[in-house]
Design an enzyme around this catalytic site. Structure first.
Site, mmCIF file in Angstrom:
data_model
loop_
_atom_site.group_PDB
_atom_site.id
_atom_site.type_symbol
_atom_site.label_atom_id
_atom_site.label_comp_id
_atom_site.label_asym_id
_atom_site.label_seq_id
_atom_site.Cartn_x
_atom_site.Cartn_y
_atom_site.Cartn_z
ATOM 1 N N ASP A 31 0.844 -1.203 0.000
ATOM 2 C CA ASP A 31 0.000 0.000 0.000
ATOM 3 C C ASP A 31 0.878 1.251 0.000
ATOM 4 O OD1 ASP A 31 -1.977 -1.793 0.209
ATOM 5 O OD2 ASP A 31 -2.754 -1.115 2.150
ATOM 6 N N GLU A 33 3.893 1.668 -1.270
ATOM 7 C CA GLU A 33 4.442 1.939 -2.612
ATOM 8 C C GLU A 33 3.372 2.495 -3.541
ATOM 9 O OE1 GLU A 33 7.775 -1.271 -3.737
ATOM 10 O OE2 GLU A 33 6.046 -2.094 -2.663
ATOM 11 N N SER A 80 -35.881 -6.056 -14.459
ATOM 12 C CA SER A 80 -35.528 -6.903 -13.336
ATOM 13 C C SER A 80 -35.834 -8.346 -13.726
ATOM 14 C CB SER A 80 -36.285 -6.481 -12.091
ATOM 15 O OG SER A 80 -37.642 -6.745 -12.287
ATOM 16 N N LEU A 81 -35.766 -9.239 -12.775
ATOM 17 C CA LEU A 81 -35.953 -10.653 -13.098
ATOM 18 C C LEU A 81 -37.203 -11.181 -12.423
ATOM 19 C CD1 LEU A 81 -32.325 -11.912 -12.462
ATOM 20 C CD2 LEU A 81 -33.435 -11.687 -14.673
ATOM 21 N N GLU A 110 -25.614 -18.210 -12.005
ATOM 22 C CA GLU A 110 -24.777 -17.204 -11.334
ATOM 23 C C GLU A 110 -25.324 -16.921 -9.944
ATOM 24 O OE1 GLU A 110 -24.935 -13.726 -13.814
ATOM 25 O OE2 GLU A 110 -24.482 -14.905 -15.596
ATOM 26 N N LYS A 112 -26.763 -14.508 -7.109
ATOM 27 C CA LYS A 112 -27.563 -13.277 -7.160
ATOM 28 C C LYS A 112 -27.090 -12.377 -6.018
ATOM 29 C CE LYS A 112 -32.268 -11.622 -7.624
ATOM 30 N NZ LYS A 112 -32.222 -10.549 -6.643
ATOM 31 N N ASP A 114 -26.687 -9.358 -3.566
ATOM 32 C CA ASP A 114 -27.716 -8.525 -2.950
ATOM 33 C C ASP A 114 -27.175 -7.113 -2.759
ATOM 34 O OD1 ASP A 114 -30.123 -7.907 -1.936
ATOM 35 O OD2 ASP A 114 -29.853 -8.907 -0.009
ATOM 36 N N ARG A 133 -30.642 2.007 -11.847
ATOM 37 C CA ARG A 133 -31.751 1.476 -12.618
ATOM 38 C C ARG A 133 -32.883 2.499 -12.770
ATOM 39 N NH1 ARG A 133 -34.026 -4.121 -11.564
ATOM 40 N NH2 ARG A 133 -35.645 -3.362 -10.226
ATOM 41 N N GLU A 169 -23.768 -5.445 -10.173
ATOM 42 C CA GLU A 169 -24.329 -5.134 -8.862
ATOM 43 C C GLU A 169 -23.249 -4.496 -7.999
ATOM 44 O OE1 GLU A 169 -27.426 -6.055 -8.895
ATOM 45 O OE2 GLU A 169 -28.155 -6.112 -6.830
ATOM 46 N N TYR A 222 -23.704 -8.767 -17.008
ATOM 47 C CA TYR A 222 -24.568 -8.713 -18.199
ATOM 48 C C TYR A 222 -24.016 -7.696 -19.185
ATOM 49 C CZ TYR A 222 -29.117 -8.354 -20.683
ATOM 50 O OH TYR A 222 -30.123 -8.358 -21.602
ATOM 51 N N LYS A 284 -29.780 -18.116 -16.447
ATOM 52 C CA LYS A 284 -29.949 -17.438 -17.729
ATOM 53 C C LYS A 284 -29.729 -18.409 -18.880
ATOM 54 C CE LYS A 284 -27.849 -13.344 -15.690
ATOM 55 N NZ LYS A 284 -26.694 -12.462 -15.613
ATOM 56 N N LYS A 308 -34.943 -17.505 -5.471
ATOM 57 C CA LYS A 308 -34.658 -16.834 -4.200
ATOM 58 C C LYS A 308 -34.508 -17.855 -3.081
ATOM 59 C CE LYS A 308 -35.297 -12.262 -4.766
ATOM 60 N NZ LYS A 308 -36.007 -11.422 -3.892
ATOM 61 N N CYS A 402 -68.614 -7.907 2.722
ATOM 62 C CA CYS A 402 -67.581 -6.876 2.671
ATOM 63 C C CYS A 402 -67.521 -6.117 3.994
ATOM 64 C CB CYS A 402 -67.882 -5.907 1.520
ATOM 65 S SG CYS A 402 -66.757 -4.508 1.493
ATOM 66 N N CYS A 405 -68.794 -2.375 3.107
ATOM 67 C CA CYS A 405 -70.156 -2.012 2.683
ATOM 68 C C CYS A 405 -71.166 -3.130 2.910
ATOM 69 C CB CYS A 405 -70.158 -1.595 1.216
ATOM 70 S SG CYS A 405 -69.852 -2.984 0.100
ATOM 71 N N CYS A 420 -65.456 -7.862 -3.425
ATOM 72 C CA CYS A 420 -66.686 -7.146 -3.124
ATOM 73 C C CYS A 420 -67.210 -6.647 -4.475
ATOM 74 C CB CYS A 420 -66.399 -5.979 -2.190
ATOM 75 S SG CYS A 420 -67.766 -4.817 -2.159
ATOM 76 N N CYS A 426 -69.133 0.975 -2.627
ATOM 77 C CA CYS A 426 -68.343 0.478 -1.490
ATOM 78 C C CYS A 426 -67.324 1.545 -1.073
ATOM 79 C CB CYS A 426 -67.619 -0.811 -1.877
ATOM 80 S SG CYS A 426 -66.474 -1.372 -0.608
HETATM 81 S S1 IVH Z 1 -29.177 -10.316 -14.619
HETATM 82 C C1 IVH Z 1 -32.000 -8.867 -17.882
HETATM 83 N N1 IVH Z 1 -27.531 -11.414 -12.894
HETATM 84 O O1 IVH Z 1 -31.154 -8.957 -9.356
HETATM 85 C C2 IVH Z 1 -31.180 -9.483 -16.800
HETATM 86 N N2 IVH Z 1 -29.073 -9.804 -12.069
HETATM 87 O O2 IVH Z 1 -34.085 -9.272 -9.310
HETATM 88 C C3 IVH Z 1 -30.797 -8.517 -15.769
HETATM 89 N N3 IVH Z 1 -28.838 -9.317 -9.676
HETATM 90 O O3 IVH Z 1 -32.004 -6.183 -11.286
HETATM 91 C C4 IVH Z 1 -30.276 -8.981 -14.505
HETATM 92 N N4 IVH Z 1 -27.175 -10.698 -9.299
HETATM 93 O O4 IVH Z 1 -29.938 -6.021 -9.708
HETATM 94 C C5 IVH Z 1 -28.538 -10.536 -13.070
HETATM 95 N N5 IVH Z 1 -25.985 -12.463 -11.508
HETATM 96 C C6 IVH Z 1 -26.984 -11.583 -11.679
HETATM 97 C C7 IVH Z 1 -27.504 -10.801 -10.607
HETATM 98 C C8 IVH Z 1 -28.562 -9.926 -10.847
HETATM 99 C C9 IVH Z 1 -27.989 -9.795 -8.760
HETATM 100 C C10 IVH Z 1 -29.899 -8.326 -9.392
HETATM 101 C C11 IVH Z 1 -30.035 -7.229 -10.399
HETATM 102 C C12 IVH Z 1 -31.413 -7.375 -10.967
HETATM 103 C C13 IVH Z 1 -32.116 -8.083 -9.855
HETATM 104 C C14 IVH Z 1 -33.334 -8.816 -10.352
#
Ligand code: IVH
Length: 663
Positions: A31, A33, A80-81, A110, A112, A114, A133, A169, A222, A284, A308, A402, A405, A420, A426
């Site tokens: 660090d 250097e 999003s997914l 892959e 995911k 957070d 986004r 991310e 991506y 994917k 998830k 209901c 109402c 309802c 209502c």
């Molecule tokens: S692909 C069109 N790959 O999860 C495909 N998303 O719930 C776009 N995320 O908006 C997303 N790890 O913020 C992709 N390996 C991964 C990811 C990932 C986390 C997030 C991302 C996305 C959200 C969807």
């Protein structure tokens, strides 16, 4: 060596060391250097203003404080997914895709991460823009903040495309949060609750110098662009690694869903050992042409999904079941709980979904229940501890009328919810519709809140939405808590709302399944409310991203006389019912055509050609598949794309021919 040469040398050298340290995790120098070289570069840059470079390693410390962020349109929509939570969901996903494709294919699995998603643009190997986004169509320009994230390369190495977008991310490693919290404790500041919120809060700081102090990191997952090196996702990511990006090594290709499930189960166990948080697995389709063929729904790609992991659970006592009436009349049973801590927040209420769910789990008041926080904000009750049940406890009798109402509830075929059937009178539904209409994302009416709405309804001043636009100051003033100023504000807010664009008015109507995105798509396509009203199911489904469920709901809504009356009244009141969305449509000569623009052109740029295609009703597609109508080809078209088009027999059109065609 001249100053200039030394500066360029040091920039390169330091960028390499950054890469070794933050991406490869294998520092080559100490660090001390590193800091020495950085200080030397800083000194030289201080006396060579003409050599300023916003992507120099010295710029990673942040510069001026911003007033706010500018919203910028994404070049490619940022989706999003879809989520899945069980093996069964995943088999369904696989079955759907197998139906869509006649060829065999493989999945890429892959982690995911957070954190917060980010979209980076690189031009000629330089980071030029970083967007959040936002609403998926446009995001905030957070480039200055992103430049401070050390694992994001500011300049690329090797053989990268001239122009591309890469998404990933931004996250805070767990140790980073611990360190930040230690520091905050010393300073007597409140602790940060979790890495994700801290990462997202950090990206939104206006002072990049503050962001630079936070140990943010970023995995990329991506790529998007015209001339990506490969026609499959996996290889593109491996190439991106060579250009200097941080790409996870925990990526695997699998041919079957059972192998995908093995990957998922492996990581469900191993995720505790990771130095950062993940909340699932992303699956994917590897082949990009196939991705293109499978396409997108309004919100997410069909070719990818997230699995998830089971969320955190706690147990508590269910004190009472109450019932909520939504604006569409849908009844939602609510569990009122003994307050309990879950994933950083106090939970008092949870959704019980519907009568079937209550019956299936045999949920009763007084039970000890397990509550879980999934992807949704509202937690849900997932199980009952039967052995702790009180012997005198009673079965839950679902309400028949209901709660607002007293109309007898109905349950339509194939629908899990009770409704309802009294939208006209209502009170809960009426208040709900007004609430949605005035909400921020809809008409955003200043000076009008839920309480005032309820008061106005109770006083008989409004009963349907268009009544709002006939309110008079004299009627408002006698109301409780309504002073001269608030009455004036309310009326001004209503007046201002007449400028709200058509797409939001359409959303504000609260048509089932017509959310913000769908409303925008419909407004853009049909341009006026009259066109939407007269569209039938076939015409609606023909619109990209509009499926049967949405189409049926739209047709049903406009088939009802009271809704058409409402539109008439609102139109008379002066609301916007025709589209202003970049309506630059010049002709429909390319209607229904899917066109790939590729190569270098002499008369216009690629972007300009794409704009022309849209203006003439065509659709831009980025990669070659059998559905493409023609390739608008310039010089130096990528060889693999070229060959693929030949193999599939897709015609080539050059710029002269194209311009002649549309003129
Ligand atoms: S692909 C069109 N790959 O999860 C495909 N998303 O719930 C776009 N995320 O908006 C997303 N790890 O913020 C992709 N390996 C991964 C990811 C990932 C986390 C997030 C991302 C996305 C959200 C969807």
């Amino acid at each position: 060596m001249s100053n200039k040469e030394r500066i360029l040398f040091l920039r390169n050298e330091l960028a390499e060391h950054n890469h070794s340290y933050y991406v490869l995790d294998t520092p080559l120098i100490s660090d001390f250097e590193f800091d020495k070289l950085l200080a030397e570069l800083q000194q030289l840059e201080d006396v060579s203003a003409d050599l300023f470079d916003s992507n120099s390693p010295t710029q990673r410390v942040g510069g001026a404080v911003l007033d706010g962020f500018t919203a910028i349109k994404h070049n490619y929509r940022m989706l999003s997914l879809g989520n899945t939570y069980s093996d069964e969901d995943l088999h369904d996903f696989d079955a759907r895709l197998r139906k869509l494709s006649d060829q065999d294919f493989e999945y890429v699995c892959e982690l995911k991460y957070d954190g917060v998603s980010i979209s980076l643009t690189y031009e000629n190997g330089q980071l030029t823009q970083a967007l959040t986004r936002g609403d998926g169509t446009q995001g905030d320009d957070v480039t200055a903040n992103v430049r401070t994230i050390k694992s994001i390369p500011l300049k690329l190495k090797g053989d990268y495309p001239d122009n591309f977008v890469i998404r990933g991310e931004v996250f805070l490693p767990i140790i980073g949060l611990v360190q930040m919290n230690k520091q905050r404790e010393k300073e007597g500041l409140e602790q940060y609750a979790n890495p994700r919120n801290t990462a997202s809060g950090s990206l939104k700081l206006l002072d990049a110098k503050e962001v630079a102090k936070r140990p943010l990191d970023c995995y990329l997952y991506y790529l998007l662009g015209e001339s990506l090196p490969s026609t499959n996702h996996y290889n593109n990511l491996q190439k991106a690694k060579d250009w200097g990006f941080k790409i996870s090594i925990e990526i695997e290709k699998h041919k079957t869903i059972s192998d995908v499930l093995n990957f998922i189960n492996k990581w469900d166990k191993k995720r505790q050992d990771l130095p950062y948080e993940i909340d699932g697995i992303v699956i994917k389709v590897n082949d990009i042409d196939l991705q293109q063929e499978m396409g997108f729904t309004a919100k997410s790609p069909r070719w990818a999904i997230s699995y998830k992991f089971k969320a955190e659970q706690v147990s508590t006592i269910l004190q009472e079941i109450t019932y909520q009436v939504g604006r569409t009349g849908a009844i939602t049973p609510i569990a009122n709980l003994y307050p309990v801590q879950l994933a950083g927040t106090t939970v008092r209420r949870a959704s019980l979904h519907n009568a079937d769910q209550i019956a299936k789990l045999d949920i009763r008041e007084g039970d000890k229940v397990f509550v879980e926080k999934g992807g949704e904000v509202i937690p849900k009750v997932v199980a009952v501890e039967l052995k702790d049940r009180n012997v005198f406890s009673q079965h839950t009798a679902y309400i028949q009328h209901c709660p607002s109402c007293a109309t007898e509830l109905v349950r339509r075929d194939g629908d899990a919810k009770h409704y309802c059937p009294n939208p006209e009178t209502c009170p809960a539904q009426i208040a709900g519709k007004f609430g949605h209409f005035i909400s921020r994302k809809a008409m955003n009416i200043d000076g009008l809140g839920r309480e005032t709405i309820e008061l106005l309804i109770a006083e008989g001043l409004i009963s349907e939405i268009s009544d709002l636009y006939h309110l008079k100051k004299e009627e408002l003033l006698p109301l409780e808590r309504m002073a001269e100023k608030s009455a004036k504000n309310l009326l001004l807010g209503l007046e201002e709302s007449k400028k709200i664009p058509f797409e939001r008015v359409l959303y504000a109507l609260g048509i089932r399944h017509v959310g913000e995105t769908v409303a925008r798509t419909l407004a853009k396509h049909f341009k006026t409310i009259e066109e939407i009203i007269s569209a039938d199911i076939v015409m609606l489904i023909a619109v990209d991203e509009i499926g049967e469920k949405i189409a049926e709901s739209v047709v049903l809504y406009f088939s009802q006389q009271q809704n058409r009356d409402l539109i008439f009244n609102l139109e008379t009141a002066g609301l916007q019912f025709s589209s202003s969305i970049e309506d630059a449509s010049v002709s429909e000569i390319l209607k229904g055509m899917k066109i790939v623009v590729s190569g270098v052109f002499s008369q216009f740029s690629r972007v300009e050609f794409k704009k022309m295609i849209e203006e003439h009703g065509g659709k831009n597609v980025s990669s070659i598949s059998k559905n493409i109508t023609f390739v608008l080809s310039g010089d130096n078209m990528g060889p693999s794309k070229h060959q693929k088009a030949i193999d599939l027999g897709i015609p080539f059109v050059d710029e002269e021919e194209f311009l002649a065609k549309i003129s």
